[in-house]
Design a protein around this motif. Structure first.
Motif, mmCIF file in Angstrom:
data_model
loop_
_atom_site.group_PDB
_atom_site.id
_atom_site.type_symbol
_atom_site.label_atom_id
_atom_site.label_comp_id
_atom_site.label_asym_id
_atom_site.label_seq_id
_atom_site.Cartn_x
_atom_site.Cartn_y
_atom_site.Cartn_z
ATOM 1 N N ILE A 217 1.806 -5.429 -4.128
ATOM 2 C CA ILE A 217 2.483 -4.194 -5.117
ATOM 3 C C ILE A 217 1.574 -4.286 -6.295
ATOM 4 N N VAL A 218 0.850 -5.692 -6.742
ATOM 5 C CA VAL A 218 0.349 -5.497 -7.913
ATOM 6 C C VAL A 218 -1.044 -5.086 -7.619
ATOM 7 N N ASN A 219 -1.676 -5.214 -6.561
ATOM 8 C CA ASN A 219 -2.829 -4.704 -6.181
ATOM 9 C C ASN A 219 -2.921 -3.306 -5.710
ATOM 10 N N ALA A 220 -1.940 -2.590 -5.478
ATOM 11 C CA ALA A 220 -1.796 -1.266 -5.047
ATOM 12 C C ALA A 220 -2.212 -0.225 -5.940
ATOM 13 N N GLU A 221 -2.894 0.801 -5.011
ATOM 14 C CA GLU A 221 -3.105 1.965 -5.997
ATOM 15 C C GLU A 221 -1.951 3.042 -5.823
ATOM 16 N N ALA A 222 -1.932 3.961 -6.665
ATOM 17 C CA ALA A 222 -0.729 4.980 -6.569
ATOM 18 C C ALA A 222 -0.555 5.622 -5.232
ATOM 19 N N THR A 223 -1.672 5.768 -4.249
ATOM 20 C CA THR A 223 -1.838 6.410 -3.151
ATOM 21 C C THR A 223 -1.432 5.411 -2.074
ATOM 22 N N ASP A 224 -1.180 4.170 -2.133
ATOM 23 C CA ASP A 224 -0.958 3.120 -1.217
ATOM 24 C C ASP A 224 0.561 2.784 -0.790
#
Length: 312
Positions: A217-224
């Motif tokens: 979650i912390v490393n996610a982009e908005a498209t992930d």
């Protein structure tokens, strides 16, 4: 420094200090996490969607040892296995219930006759009006950007929340995309009087899920995240993008529930390819893991700062 209170019909109706409700995440929304939410001034919710009512009963008992603040229980109707679920909740002395994933006509009258306060989760105006007809005390209006099981005809919070607020008089809790004081202020500007947080609390320090999920979650982009199963059969859902869910996004599945496979391995073992990790788009804005109490204090402080900036 403690942020000044935000008082709304939600805080008064539920007896809480902050108008923040925790999402009822299966297996996750149990006493350790939910008591942290209640102790931080929000509304902790215990899940029943796991179907493990003996375990849920024990979690409710633990809640009463861990907090003297209000808390509630969720009934995700699509996952109810016990036909006596209403009696079960009443017998536990619960005063607040959120119902979801089903027709609000099914349980609302029974719960209200027993003196409980009932909020129903809705993904559409039609669902909201149906819940009002059923006699609910409030609505949780959930935009399509939120994680978890969704209406296949998803509507974003920016459209859905003001649409529902224009047609109802009961207090509305905004869900989907809420992660901080700015999004809370935006939700209030749209007509809501409270917010529900799922992914933000899922990634909190007290959340029992594996660190791999929190890190994703912390490393996610908005498209992930991916929106799966729009064409059915079964419910649509929004989940974290992995190799498994990317395949499902393009190929679909005749049995979306079967794709969850080993939920325990995903949630608590950290193998994000062993099933489906339900996660909202707002993962793209989450960049740290914080204790719930700090998260809520910062949310309320930023809410006030945002309102002040707009007023100025």
């Amino acid at each position: 420094m403690t942020a000044k209170p935000v008082k709304t019909r939600i805080t008064e109706m539920l007896g809480i200090e902050k108008p923040i409700i925790q999402a009822a995440m299966g297996w996750i929304a149990r006493s350790h996490l939910s008591s942290a939410v209640s102790n931080a001034g929000g509304m902790g919710i215990i899940e029943t969607s796991s179907g493990e009512l003996d375990a849920v009963r024990e979690e409710i008992l633990k809640m009463r040892d861990l907090t003297d603040k209000p808390f509630g229980v969720n009934v995700a109707q699509a996952f109810v296995r016990d036909p006596n679920i209403v009696d079960f909740i009443i017998n536990q002395g619960i005063k607040f219930v959120t119902t979801s994933a089903g027709d609000p006509m099914k349980y609302t009258s029974m719960l209200k006759e027993a003196g409980l306060t009932v909020f129903h989760v809705v993904p559409s105006l039609q669902g909201a009006l149906r819940a009002i007809e059923a006699g609910v005390d409030g609505l949780i209006v959930e935009g399509g950007e939120g994680g978890g099981f969704k209406n296949p005809k998803d509507v974003a919070s920016m459209v859905l929340i003001p649409l529902v607020c224009e047609h109802v008089n009961v207090p509305v809790v905004a869900a989907g995309g809420i992660t901080d004081g700015r999004t809370m202020a935006a939700a209030f500007a749209l007509g809501a009087e409270g917010v529900l947080m799922g992914t933000r609390i899922l990634s909190s320090a007290e959340s029992p899920v594996h660190q791999n999920w929190k890190d994703a979650i912390v490393n996610a982009e908005a498209t992930d995240t991916v929106f799966l199963n729009r064409a059915g059969p079964g419910p649509a859902l929004r989940a974290l993008r992995t190799e498994r869910t990317t395949r499902l996004e393009t190929e679909g599945s005749p049995n979306i529930f079967g794709e969850f496979a080993d939920t325990q391995a995903v949630y608590f073992g950290g193998d994000l390819e062993a099933g489906i990790a339900l996660t909202g788009q707002v993962a793209g804005r989450i960049r740290d893991i914080k204790p719930v109490a700090q998260l809520f204090e910062e949310t309320i402080a930023e809410y006030h700062a945002t309102i002040a900036r707009l007023a100025g």
